[in-house]
Design an enzyme around this catalytic site. Structure first.
Site, PDB file in Angstrom:
ATOM      1  N   SER A 145       0.853  -1.191   0.000  1.00  0.00           N
ATOM      2  CA  SER A 145       0.000   0.000   0.000  1.00  0.00           C
ATOM      3  C   SER A 145       0.885   1.236   0.000  1.00  0.00           C
ATOM      4  O   SER A 145       2.002   1.209   0.521  1.00  0.00           O
ATOM      5  CB  SER A 145      -0.881   0.008   1.240  1.00  0.00           C
ATOM      6  OG  SER A 145      -1.467   1.285   1.402  1.00  0.00           O
ATOM      7  N   TYR A 158      -1.017   0.029  10.191  1.00  0.00           N
ATOM      8  CA  TYR A 158      -1.269  -0.609   8.894  1.00  0.00           C
ATOM      9  C   TYR A 158      -0.110  -0.309   7.952  1.00  0.00           C
ATOM     10  O   TYR A 158       0.428  -1.205   7.289  1.00  0.00           O
ATOM     11  CB  TYR A 158      -2.586  -0.072   8.329  1.00  0.00           C
ATOM     12  CG  TYR A 158      -2.906  -0.504   6.906  1.00  0.00           C
ATOM     13  CD1 TYR A 158      -3.432  -1.766   6.640  1.00  0.00           C
ATOM     14  CD2 TYR A 158      -2.700   0.366   5.839  1.00  0.00           C
ATOM     15  CE1 TYR A 158      -3.732  -2.146   5.338  1.00  0.00           C
ATOM     16  CE2 TYR A 158      -3.006  -0.009   4.534  1.00  0.00           C
ATOM     17  CZ  TYR A 158      -3.521  -1.259   4.288  1.00  0.00           C
ATOM     18  OH  TYR A 158      -3.821  -1.631   3.005  1.00  0.00           O
TER      19      TYR A 158
HETATM   20  N1  LIG Z   1      -8.882  -0.989  -0.392  1.00  0.00           N
HETATM   21  C1  LIG Z   1      -7.879  -0.154  -0.347  1.00  0.00           C
HETATM   22  O1  LIG Z   1      -8.051   1.063  -0.303  1.00  0.00           O
HETATM   23  C2  LIG Z   1      -6.451  -0.665  -0.378  1.00  0.00           C
HETATM   24  C3  LIG Z   1      -5.432   0.254  -0.615  1.00  0.00           C
HETATM   25  C4  LIG Z   1      -4.121  -0.198  -0.645  1.00  0.00           C
HETATM   26  C5  LIG Z   1      -3.862  -1.532  -0.441  1.00  0.00           C
HETATM   27  N2  LIG Z   1      -4.873  -2.418  -0.231  1.00  0.00           N
HETATM   28  C6  LIG Z   1      -4.529  -3.822   0.000  1.00  0.00           C
HETATM   29  O2  LIG Z   1      -5.065  -4.593  -1.036  1.00  0.00           O
HETATM   30  C7  LIG Z   1      -5.379  -5.891  -0.541  1.00  0.00           C
HETATM   31  C8  LIG Z   1      -6.795  -6.258  -0.947  1.00  0.00           C
HETATM   32  O3  LIG Z   1      -7.682  -5.373  -0.319  1.00  0.00           O
HETATM   33  P1  LIG Z   1      -9.196  -5.136  -0.771  1.00  0.00           P
HETATM   34  O4  LIG Z   1      -9.372  -3.681  -0.788  1.00  0.00           O
HETATM   35  O5  LIG Z   1      -9.476  -5.949  -1.944  1.00  0.00           O
HETATM   36  O6  LIG Z   1      -9.926  -5.649   0.517  1.00  0.00           O
HETATM   37  P2  LIG Z   1     -11.222  -6.522   0.789  1.00  0.00           P
HETATM   38  O7  LIG Z   1     -12.065  -6.658  -0.403  1.00  0.00           O
HETATM   39  O8  LIG Z   1     -11.766  -5.974   2.042  1.00  0.00           O
HETATM   40  O9  LIG Z   1     -10.561  -7.937   1.062  1.00  0.00           O
HETATM   41  C9  LIG Z   1      -9.773  -8.221   2.169  1.00  0.00           C
HETATM   42  C10 LIG Z   1      -9.618  -9.723   2.169  1.00  0.00           C
HETATM   43  O10 LIG Z   1      -8.750 -10.134   3.200  1.00  0.00           O
HETATM   44  C11 LIG Z   1      -9.280 -11.300   3.756  1.00  0.00           C
HETATM   45  N3  LIG Z   1      -8.811 -11.528   5.103  1.00  0.00           N
HETATM   46  C12 LIG Z   1      -8.735 -10.628   6.108  1.00  0.00           C
HETATM   47  N4  LIG Z   1      -8.266 -11.237   7.202  1.00  0.00           N
HETATM   48  C13 LIG Z   1      -8.053 -12.520   6.879  1.00  0.00           C
HETATM   49  C14 LIG Z   1      -7.591 -13.642   7.580  1.00  0.00           C
HETATM   50  N5  LIG Z   1      -7.226 -13.566   8.856  1.00  0.00           N
HETATM   51  N6  LIG Z   1      -7.487 -14.802   6.920  1.00  0.00           N
HETATM   52  C15 LIG Z   1      -7.857 -14.897   5.632  1.00  0.00           C
HETATM   53  N7  LIG Z   1      -8.319 -13.870   4.919  1.00  0.00           N
HETATM   54  C16 LIG Z   1      -8.403 -12.702   5.547  1.00  0.00           C
HETATM   55  C17 LIG Z   1     -10.767 -11.080   3.726  1.00  0.00           C
HETATM   56  O11 LIG Z   1     -11.420 -12.316   3.780  1.00  0.00           O
HETATM   57  P3  LIG Z   1     -12.754 -12.541   4.665  1.00  0.00           P
HETATM   58  O12 LIG Z   1     -13.890 -12.159   3.798  1.00  0.00           O
HETATM   59  O13 LIG Z   1     -12.700 -13.996   4.956  1.00  0.00           O
HETATM   60  O14 LIG Z   1     -12.625 -11.662   5.861  1.00  0.00           O
HETATM   61  C18 LIG Z   1     -10.926 -10.432   2.367  1.00  0.00           C
HETATM   62  O15 LIG Z   1     -11.029 -11.382   1.361  1.00  0.00           O
HETATM   63  C19 LIG Z   1      -5.137  -5.850   0.949  1.00  0.00           C
HETATM   64  O16 LIG Z   1      -3.874  -6.397   1.220  1.00  0.00           O
HETATM   65  C20 LIG Z   1      -5.119  -4.378   1.257  1.00  0.00           C
HETATM   66  O17 LIG Z   1      -4.336  -4.097   2.396  1.00  0.00           O
HETATM   67  C21 LIG Z   1      -6.170  -2.005  -0.193  1.00  0.00           C
END
Ligand SMILES: NC(=O)c1ccc[n+]([C@@H]2O[C@H](COP(=O)([O-])OP(=O)(O)OC[C@H]3O[C@@H](n4cnc5c(N)ncnc54)[C@H](OP(=O)(O)O)[C@@H]3O)[C@@H](O)[C@H]2O)c1
Ligand SMILES: Cc1cc2nc3c(=O)[nH]c(=O)nc-3n(C[C@H](O)[C@H](O)[C@H](O)COP(=O)(O)OP(=O)(O)OC[C@H]3O[C@@H](n4cnc5c(N)ncnc54)[C@H](O)[C@@H]3O)c2cc1C
Lengths: 253, 446
Positions: A145, A158
Site C-alpha cells: 500500500s 497498517y
Molecule cells: N482498499 C484499499 O483502499 C487498499 C489500498 C491499498 C492496499 N490495499 C490492500 O489490497 C489488498 C486487498 O484489499 P481489498 O481492498 O481488496 O480488501 P477486501 O475486499 O476488504 O478484502 C480483504 C480480504 O482479506 C481477507 N482476510 C482478512 N483477514 C483474513 C484472515 N485472517 N485470513 C484470511 N483472509 C483474511 C478477507 O477475507 P474474509 O472475507 O474472509 O474476511 C478479504 O477477502 C489488501 O492487502 C489491502 O491491504 C487495499
C-alpha cells in the site's frame, strides 16, 4: 484449455482486488486455486470465473492470517501439487485495515493487525519464494500500500505492516532474480472496496478494484519490483516521502 | 434508525443532479449481505436498492432513508452458449455483460442509450432501446428474477406465474424488493459492427414517413430532433441500424474518452449556445448522411464517450422529460410539444424521437406502450422550466400518454395515476419497507 494455460494461486481470493484480478486470468483460460476462509464466497467467485473462461477454478479453505510455520510450508506444498506441480503466478491479497486509534489503546488489536498483514503474509511469501526458486520460474505478487511509504498518524500501524512487506518482497525479488523468477510489490492508493466501506469516496485519489487489477495483472508479466497503482501514486509518494518533517507534522493526514 | 452498516452520505445523487439528499448507504459485496441489508430495518426505516444511478430524477433516491448500492454484485452465475441465456447478479453493468457476450457471439436483446446501467436497474425501469418496435422492452427477455424481500424471504419469479410479482417487479421501480440476480436471453450476433444509415428530415411528417418505412427492415431506429429549428418545424436526423452479418466480434473497452471535470458555468447552456449547437449538429449530420459501418459503441452509446456529461448542466442540474403518446395522437402532440418548447425558448441539447412498437411490456408499471416517444433534457432554470414542463404535461395527458418515471423528478401524482392504469394492481406488491423519493412524491402530491 491447453496445457499452456497459466496456473495461478490466490491467497485472499475473496478480496475485491483479488477477485477482479482473477477475472482477468479467467478470461485467459487460466487454472486457478482460490484460497480464503469463507467457502460460500469462494464458491460464488469460482462459479463466476468458470463462466468467464477459467479452465479450472478450485477452492482451498484456510484461515490465512492465523497459521503456524509448519502449516504454511505444508499448505504451499499441497496447493502446488493441486496446481499440477508448478505455480506460474501467486497473488497475496488478504489483509485488514484495522483501526489506528483502537490499536493505540488495545495492543491485542495492534497485534492482530500485525499478525494478519505482516507476520502471516511474510511466512507465505517465504514459503512460496522457496517454491519459485525451485521452479526457477514464476512470479510472486504481493499487495502492499502507499500507506507503507511514510508513517502518518491516521494509519501508521497498517502502514508499518505494508512497509515490512515492501522490504521483504524487495529482498525476495533480489533473491529470485538469480534464478529467473520474480517478486513484485504492488502499492495501491485508496480503492473502493469493502475494506474502505464507510469512507468518503470519489475524487481523483480513489480508484476501482478493476483498475488496480489491470495493473496487478500486468505487473505479474513484466516490469519492476515496485509498482504503484495507479501510477500517479509513484509521483505523489515521491513528494510525500521527501516532505520535511517540519511541514509534514503540521498536516493532519 | 438504520443499522450502523449504513453510512450517511450526500454524495449519491441522481443523474439529473437537481437535489442532494442525505441518505444512508450500504454497498454489499455478496448476495447474502444484500438480502440481509433489506431485512435489517426497524419499524420506521425504509430502504431502496439502486444501481449505477443513471435514472435522472428521484426514482433512485431515498432521502433520509437507506440505500443499498448494488454495483459490487457483479458476478456471472451461468451462461448457456447454445441458447444465449445468461444468469448474473443484479449489479453487473450492461457494459460488463457486453464485454462477456460479444466475443461469444451474443448481444443484449435490448439496451438503453448508456452501458453504465445495471441489470437490476434495467429490469426495475423495464428499459427500452432503439429496437423497441421489434424487440419490446428489456423485461420481455427476462426469464427469471431472484427477489429478496424485507421479511427475509427470497422469491424466484418467472413470467406467467400468476402471483403477479414478476409483472410487478419488471418496471417495479425498486419497490417490490431487491433483485439479487436475473436470468435473461441474449441475442446472437455475427459481428460487433453495425451498419448505420443517417437520413436528414425537414419536418415531423417526414419523420413519421421514414419511421414507418424503416421499421419493417431495420431493427434499430432513433431520431435526433432540433428543438430550436424555425418554430415547431421539427427538422432532424433519422438514424437506423442493423448488426452486420459477418466480421469481427470485438467488445470495446471502457467507453469513456474524456470526462467533464466540474460543473459547467451557466453560459454554456444559454439559448444562443444551445441553438448553435443544435444547428451545427444538424448540419454535421446532414453532411454525414448515408450508410456506413461502425462499431456498436458510437451507435448505441454516443454519450458514454463523455464521462459525467451531466455536469455540463451546471450546479442546478437538469430535468429529463420523456413521454409516450398513442400512435394516433403522435404527430399532433409531438408538434404541439415542440411548439411549446420553442415558444418558451428552453430547448435541449439532444432531443430524441422514436416510435414504440405494439409488443406489450410485461411490467404493470412499464413505461413503453405503442406510440411516439419524445425525450428532452432541460437545464434546470427553476420556475420557468417547471412551468414549461407543466404545459407539456397537459399535452401528454390530453393525448392519453404517460411519462417515464426513470427520467422524471417532478410529475404530479395525478398525472402518474392517469398514465399508469395498473397502479392499483401494482400496489399490493410493494414491499412495506421499500420506498423512494419518487414513490412518496407521487403517492402524496396531488
Ligand atoms: N482498499 C484499499 O483502499 C487498499 C489500498 C491499498 C492496499 N490495499 C490492500 O489490497 C489488498 C486487498 O484489499 P481489498 O481492498 O481488496 O480488501 P477486501 O475486499 O476488504 O478484502 C480483504 C480480504 O482479506 C481477507 N482476510 C482478512 N483477514 C483474513 C484472515 N485472517 N485470513 C484470511 N483472509 C483474511 C478477507 O477475507 P474474509 O472475507 O474472509 O474476511 C478479504 O477477502 C489488501 O492487502 C489491502 O491491504 C487495499
Ligand atoms: C445517457 C443515458 C441514456 C439513457 N437511455 C435510455 C434509453 O434509451 N432507454 C431507457 O429505457 N432508459 C434510458 N436511460 C435511463 C436508464 O436506462 C435507467 O434509468 C436505468 O434504470 C438506470 O439503471 P441504473 O443501474 O443506473 O439504476 P438506478 O438509476 O440506480 O436505479 C433505477 C431504478 O432501479 C431500481 N433498482 C436498481 N437496482 C435494483 C435492484 N437490484 N433491485 C431492485 N430495484 C433496483 C432503483 O430502485 C430505481 O428505481 C438512459 C440514461 C442515461 C444516463
Amino acid at each position: 484449455m491447453s496445457q499452456t494455460s497459466k496456473t495461478v494461486l490466490i491467497l485472499g481470493a475473496s478480496s475485491a482486488v483479488a477477485e477482479a484480478t482473477a477475472r482477468l486470468y479467467a478470461a485467459e483460460g487460466a487454472r486457478l486455486l482460490l484460497v480464503g476462509r469463507k467457502a460460500e464466497q469462494l464458491e460464488v467467485i469460482a462459479a463466476d470465473l468458470k463462466v468467464r473462461g477459467a479452465a479450472v477454478a478450485d477452492i482451498a479453505l484456510c484461515d490465512l492470517g492465523n497459521v503456524t510455520p509448519a502449516s504454511v510450508a505444508e499448505n504451499v506444498a499441497v496447493w502446488t501439487e493441486r496446481l499440477g506441480g508448478v505455480i506460474d503466478d501467486i497473488l497475496i491479497a488478504y489483509g485488514v485495515l484495522g483501526e489506528q486509534s483502537r490499536a493505540e489503546t488495545d495492543l491485542a488489536d495492534a497485534a492482530a493487525v500485525m499478525q494478519v498483514n505482516f507476520t502471516s503474509a511474510a511466512l507465505w511469501c517465504l514459503a512460496v519464494a522457496g517454491q519459485l526458486e525451485q521452479q526457477r520460474a514464476g512470479t510472486l505478487v504481493v499487495l502492499g500500500s502507499v500507506a507503507g511509504d511514510r508513517g502518518r498518524q491516521s494509519n501508521y500501524l497498517y502502514g508499518a505492516t505494508k512497509a515490512g512487506l515492501d522490504k521483504l518482497v524487495q529482498g525476495i525479488a533480489h533473491r529470485l532474480s538469480k534464478v529467473g523468477a520474480r517478486a513484485v510489490i504492488v502499492k495501491p492508493g485508496p480503492i473502493d472496496t469493502p475494506m474502505t466501506a464507510g469512507m468518503k469516496k470519489g475524487g481523483p485519489m480513489w480508484s476501482t478494484p478493476q483498475a488496480v487489477a489491470a495493473i496487478v495483472r500486468r505487473a505479474a508479466d513484466r516490469g519492476g519490483v515496485t509498482v504503484y497503482a495507479p501510477k500517479r501514486w509513484k509521483f505523489i509518494m515521491l513528494i510525500i516521502r521527501f516532505l520535511p518533517d517540519a511541514i509534514f507534522h503540521r498536516s493532519s493526514l | 434508525m438504520l443499522p450502523p452498516s449504513f453510512h450517511e452520505t450526500q454524495a449519491l445523487r441522481s443523474w439529473g443532479r437537481v437535489t442532494q439528499p442525505r441518505q444512508f448507504v450500504q454497498k454489499p459485496a455478496w448476495l447474502n449481505q444484500a438480502a440481509a441489508a433489506v431485512t435489517a430495518l426497524d419499524h420506521d426505516g425504509s430502504v431502496l436498492p439502486v444501481g449505477l444511478g443513471r435514472s435522472y430524477g428521484d426514482t433512485a433516491l431515498n432521502p433520509d432513508g437507506g440505500v443499498v448500492v448494488t454495483s459490487a454484485l457483479d458476478r456471472l452465475i451461468d451462461f448457456d452458449a447454445a441458447t444465449g441465456v445468461i444468469h448474473a447478479e443484479a449489479g453487473i453493468s450492461l457494459g460488463s455483460l457486453l464485454a462477456f457476450l460479444i466475443p461469444r457471439g451474443f448481444f443484449l436483446p435490448v439496451t438503453p442509450g448508456s452501458q453504465f446501467v445495471t441489470l437490476g436497474g434495467a429490469i426495475a425501469n423495464d428499459v427500452h432501446g432503439k429496437n423497441h418496435h421489434e424487440a419490446g422492452t428489456f423485461g420481455c427477455w427476462v426469464e427469471e428474477i431472484t427477489l429478496a424481500r424485507s421479511d427475509g424471504t427470497i422469491q424466484q419469479l418467472q413470467p406467467g406465474r400468476n402471483d403477479g410479482f414478476f409483472a410487478a417487479t419488471i418496471g417495479g421501480l425498486g419497490l417490490t424488493g431487491m433483485i439479487l440476480s436475473a436470468r435473461f436471453k441474449a441475442i446472437p450476433i455475427r459481428s460487433s459492427l453495425v451498419e448505420t444509415e443517417t437520413i436528414p428530415f425537414a419536418n415531423l411528417a417526414e419523420f413519421f414517413a421514414i419511421a414507418q418505412e424503416s421499421e419493417t427492415s431495420w431493427p434499430y431506429t432513433v431520431s435526433w430532433i432540433d428543438c430550436f429549428g424555425s418554430r415547431g418545424a421539427g427538422r432532424g436526423l433519422f438514424s437506423r441500424a442493423r448488426h452486420v452479418l459477418s466480421g469481427e466480434l470485438r467488445a470495446e473497452a471502457d467507453a469513456t474518452r474524456v470526462s467533464i471535470p466540474f460543473e459547467a458555468p451557466g453560459i454554456l447552456l444559454s439559448k444562443p449556445v444551445l441553438q448553435a449547437f443544435n444547428a451545427l449538429y444538424y448540419t454535421a449530420g446532414k453532411r454525414h448522411r448515408g450508410t456506413r459501418k461502425t462499431s456498436y459503441k458510437p451507435f448505441f452509446y454516443p454519450l458514454d464517450a463523455i464521462g459525467q456529461w451531466n455536469l455540463l448542466y451546471g450546479r442546478q442540474g437538469l430535468y429529463q422529460y420523456q413521454s409516450v403518446v398513442p400512435p394516433a395522437a403522435g404527430p399532433e402532440a409531438t408538434a404541439e410539444m415542440l411548439r411549446q418548447i420553442a415558444a418558451a425558448g428552453q430547448g435541449s441539447f439532444l432531443a430524441v424521437l422514436k416510435t414504440f412498437g405494439p409488443r406489450p411490456s410485461p411490467g404493470m408499471l412499464s413505461f413503453p406502450q405503442e406510440g411516439t416517444t419524445l425525450a428532452l433534457d432541460f437545464p434546470n432554470r427553476g420556475e420557468s422550466t417547471l412551468a414549461l414542463l407543466a404545459r407539456l404535461d397537459d399535452i401528454v395527458r390530453a393525448a392519453g400518454g404517460r411519462l417515464y418515471p426513470a427520467k422524471d423528478g417532478r410529475m404530479s401524482g395525478d398525472l402518474f395515476r392517469a398514465g399508469y392504469p395498473r397502479l392499483a394492481e401494482f400496489e399490493p406488491h410493494v414491499d412495506p419497507k421499500f420506498s423512494s423519493a419518487f414513490w412518496r412524491r407521487v403517492k402524496t402530491a396531488g
